[in-house]
Design a protein around this motif. Structure first.
Motif, PDB file in Angstrom:
ATOM      1  N   GLN A   1     -16.833   2.040   8.733  1.00  0.00           N
ATOM      2  CA  GLN A   1     -15.961   1.157   7.957  1.00  0.00           C
ATOM      3  C   GLN A   1     -15.154   0.242   8.870  1.00  0.00           C
ATOM      4  N   PRO A   2     -15.023  -1.037   8.493  1.00  0.00           N
ATOM      5  CA  PRO A   2     -14.281  -1.976   9.328  1.00  0.00           C
ATOM      6  C   PRO A   2     -12.771  -1.869   9.123  1.00  0.00           C
ATOM      7  N   MET A   3     -12.048  -2.724   9.825  1.00  0.00           N
ATOM      8  CA  MET A   3     -10.589  -2.698   9.856  1.00  0.00           C
ATOM      9  C   MET A   3      -9.979  -2.952   8.479  1.00  0.00           C
ATOM     10  N   THR A   4     -10.553  -3.854   7.717  1.00  0.00           N
ATOM     11  CA  THR A   4      -9.966  -4.205   6.426  1.00  0.00           C
ATOM     12  C   THR A   4      -9.991  -3.025   5.457  1.00  0.00           C
ATOM     13  N   VAL A   5     -11.070  -2.267   5.464  1.00  0.00           N
ATOM     14  CA  VAL A   5     -11.165  -1.087   4.595  1.00  0.00           C
ATOM     15  C   VAL A   5     -10.159  -0.030   5.044  1.00  0.00           C
ATOM     16  N   ALA A   6     -10.043   0.159   6.349  1.00  0.00           N
ATOM     17  CA  ALA A   6      -9.082   1.135   6.861  1.00  0.00           C
ATOM     18  C   ALA A   6      -7.657   0.732   6.519  1.00  0.00           C
ATOM     19  N   LEU A   7      -7.352  -0.556   6.582  1.00  0.00           N
ATOM     20  CA  LEU A   7      -6.011  -1.019   6.227  1.00  0.00           C
ATOM     21  C   LEU A   7      -5.713  -0.724   4.762  1.00  0.00           C
ATOM     22  N   ASN A   8      -6.691  -0.950   3.903  1.00  0.00           N
ATOM     23  CA  ASN A   8      -6.509  -0.631   2.483  1.00  0.00           C
ATOM     24  C   ASN A   8      -6.263   0.867   2.292  1.00  0.00           C
ATOM     25  N   ASN A   9      -7.010   1.695   3.013  1.00  0.00           N
ATOM     26  CA  ASN A   9      -6.816   3.144   2.912  1.00  0.00           C
ATOM     27  C   ASN A   9      -5.458   3.558   3.466  1.00  0.00           C
ATOM     28  N   LEU A  10      -5.016   2.879   4.509  1.00  0.00           N
ATOM     29  CA  LEU A  10      -3.703   3.177   5.085  1.00  0.00           C
ATOM     30  C   LEU A  10      -2.585   2.886   4.089  1.00  0.00           C
ATOM     31  N   VAL A  11      -2.652   1.730   3.453  1.00  0.00           N
ATOM     32  CA  VAL A  11      -1.590   1.318   2.534  1.00  0.00           C
ATOM     33  C   VAL A  11      -1.608   2.140   1.255  1.00  0.00           C
ATOM     34  N   SER A  12      -2.797   2.492   0.786  1.00  0.00           N
ATOM     35  CA  SER A  12      -2.912   3.199  -0.488  1.00  0.00           C
ATOM     36  C   SER A  12      -2.907   4.713  -0.336  1.00  0.00           C
ATOM     37  N   SER A  13      -2.691   5.221   0.857  1.00  0.00           N
ATOM     38  CA  SER A  13      -2.654   6.661   1.062  1.00  0.00           C
ATOM     39  C   SER A  13      -1.513   7.268   0.256  1.00  0.00           C
ATOM     40  N   SER A  14      -1.817   8.310  -0.497  1.00  0.00           N
ATOM     41  CA  SER A  14      -0.836   8.887  -1.414  1.00  0.00           C
ATOM     42  C   SER A  14      -0.059  10.054  -0.819  1.00  0.00           C
ATOM     43  N   GLY A  15      -0.374  10.445   0.389  1.00  0.00           N
ATOM     44  CA  GLY A  15       0.289  11.595   0.980  1.00  0.00           C
ATOM     45  C   GLY A  15       1.591  11.226   1.665  1.00  0.00           C
ATOM     46  N   GLY A  16       2.668  11.946   1.358  1.00  0.00           N
ATOM     47  CA  GLY A  16       3.935  11.750   2.039  1.00  0.00           C
ATOM     48  C   GLY A  16       4.687  10.514   1.579  1.00  0.00           C
ATOM     49  N   VAL A  17       5.606  10.067   2.443  1.00  0.00           N
ATOM     50  CA  VAL A  17       6.486   8.940   2.149  1.00  0.00           C
ATOM     51  C   VAL A  17       5.786   7.637   2.534  1.00  0.00           C
ATOM     52  N   LYS A  18       6.006   6.591   1.748  1.00  0.00           N
ATOM     53  CA  LYS A  18       5.462   5.282   2.070  1.00  0.00           C
ATOM     54  C   LYS A  18       6.182   4.720   3.298  1.00  0.00           C
ATOM     55  N   GLU A  19       5.460   4.596   4.384  1.00  0.00           N
ATOM     56  CA  GLU A  19       6.043   4.087   5.624  1.00  0.00           C
ATOM     57  C   GLU A  19       5.745   2.584   5.721  1.00  0.00           C
ATOM     58  N   TYR A  20       6.635   1.795   5.169  1.00  0.00           N
ATOM     59  CA  TYR A  20       6.380   0.364   5.078  1.00  0.00           C
ATOM     60  C   TYR A  20       6.335  -0.302   6.449  1.00  0.00           C
ATOM     61  N   ASN A  21       7.118   0.209   7.381  1.00  0.00           N
ATOM     62  CA  ASN A  21       7.063  -0.382   8.724  1.00  0.00           C
ATOM     63  C   ASN A  21       5.695  -0.170   9.370  1.00  0.00           C
ATOM     64  N   VAL A  22       5.098   0.991   9.134  1.00  0.00           N
ATOM     65  CA  VAL A  22       3.743   1.257   9.650  1.00  0.00           C
ATOM     66  C   VAL A  22       2.721   0.379   8.945  1.00  0.00           C
ATOM     67  N   HIS A  23       2.896   0.181   7.649  1.00  0.00           N
ATOM     68  CA  HIS A  23       1.976  -0.676   6.891  1.00  0.00           C
ATOM     69  C   HIS A  23       2.041  -2.118   7.386  1.00  0.00           C
ATOM     70  N   PHE A  24       3.251  -2.611   7.633  1.00  0.00           N
ATOM     71  CA  PHE A  24       3.397  -3.976   8.145  1.00  0.00           C
ATOM     72  C   PHE A  24       2.759  -4.107   9.525  1.00  0.00           C
ATOM     73  N   ALA A  25       2.977  -3.122  10.379  1.00  0.00           N
ATOM     74  CA  ALA A  25       2.374  -3.160  11.712  1.00  0.00           C
ATOM     75  C   ALA A  25       0.852  -3.136  11.625  1.00  0.00           C
ATOM     76  N   GLY A  26       0.321  -2.309  10.719  1.00  0.00           N
ATOM     77  CA  GLY A  26      -1.129  -2.257  10.541  1.00  0.00           C
ATOM     78  C   GLY A  26      -1.698  -3.568  10.040  1.00  0.00           C
ATOM     79  N   ALA A  27      -0.984  -4.224   9.124  1.00  0.00           N
ATOM     80  CA  ALA A  27      -1.458  -5.517   8.614  1.00  0.00           C
ATOM     81  C   ALA A  27      -1.501  -6.564   9.721  1.00  0.00           C
ATOM     82  N   ILE A  28      -0.499  -6.556  10.593  1.00  0.00           N
ATOM     83  CA  ILE A  28      -0.498  -7.524  11.704  1.00  0.00           C
ATOM     84  C   ILE A  28      -1.616  -7.207  12.683  1.00  0.00           C
TER      85      ILE A  28
END
Length: 292
Positions: A237-264
């Motif tokens: 799977q490429p980066m875009t699919v992994a980014l979607n899985n990272l953002v939509s992961s339902s486990g634990g607290v939503k870490e928005y700073n990690v999501h923003f870093a991953g998007a960049i």
């Protein structure tokens, strides 16, 4: 007379000031999301929860970047985006190279080795640029299964080469149409063959259109999500699919700073390509890449 000149100069300054104001407003509008992502990617999560996402970080930290790269929860595995980044590299580099070479050969044949019905062939190739990707998902999946490369990086490379061939052929065909055919004919008289003419005469003058094609293909393939999620397996799977899985992961607290870093991180390669080669992209287009 001097009064008229003064009034004209004042009008020009006013028009220029208005133009720059509009450009600055649009630039701020388009750069604001990038600013929000960048600023919040270097903030602790507690600081983001306070609600002011436009403020500069009170505490600067690169921990979200390190976590997004190497240890963030992507789907069910805490692998970060690192393995998927290299999956994208292994997919993009050969797909761009192969589709560019094949597009150059197609453009060369359709302009300098013309045959009966070549315009029809070009029209059929061009038609592929307008076929929605969703229409071909099931036939493409069937073909990849028959070839035994479903769910592999090789399968994704093949899909992107096939779907990029219409655009690369269009670019090179229109560029080579303006190339003097007399030089090709003279080389034939001197005994040069098909590939010799292509390698020694056309390719050395093709740098502008090669840059256009590489940027176009790199951007489209790197940013693709549909083919990656449809034909990619966990190991491919490429980066875009992994980014979607990272953002939509339902486990634990939503870490928005990690999501923003991953998007960049996901957007960084295309940003670098455009920053480094953007001016050559414009030159290539002006040189005839998209002229009809």
């Amino acid at each position: 007379m001097s009064a008229e000149k003064t009034a004209g100069a004042s009008g020009n300054r006013l028009a220029r000031a208005l133009l720059y104001t509009v450009l600055i407003v649009f630039a701020v509008y388009y750069l604001l999301p990038l600013y929000v992502m960048l600023v919040n990617s270097v903030k602790p999560l507690d600081e983001i929860r306070q609600g002011n996402m436009l403020s500069l970080p009170g505490v600067f930290t690169l921990e979200p970047w390190a976590k997004a790269w190497s240890s963030a929860q992507v789907g069910v595995q805490p692998t970060g985006l690192k393995p998927y980044f290299f999956n994208s590299i292994l997919m993009v580099v050969p797909a761009v190279a192969i589709s560019t070479i094949l597009g150059a050969l197609n453009g060369y044949v359709l302009t300098k080795w013309r045959f009966r019905g070549d315009d029809i062939v070009f029209g059929l190739i061009l038609l592929s640029c307008f076929i929605p990707f969703q229409i071909a998902l099931i036939p493409a999946a069937r073909i990849l299964g028959m070839l035994g490369i479903a769910g592999t990086t090789q399968g994704l490379v093949l899909i992107h080469v096939v779907y990029g061939l219409g655009f690369t052929t269009l670019f090179f065909r229109n560029y080579y149409a303006a190339f003097p055919t007399e030089l090709v004919r003279a080389a034939q008289i001197d005994g040069a063959g098909f590939f010799q003419i292509f390698r020694r005469i056309l390719l050395p003058s093709s740098a502008p259109i090669i840059v256009v094609t590489v940027i176009w293909q790199f951007t489209n393939i790197w940013n693709d999500f549909l083919f990656g999620v449809s034909f990619g397996d966990f190991d491919s799977q490429p980066m875009t699919v992994a980014l979607n899985n990272l953002v939509s992961s339902s486990g634990g607290v939503k870490e928005y700073n990690v999501h923003f870093a991953g998007a960049i991180l996901a957007a960084l390669p295309t940003l670098i390509v455009y920053i480094v080669s953007g001016r050559y992209f414009v030159r290539g287009l002006m040189a005839g890449a998209v002229k009809g």
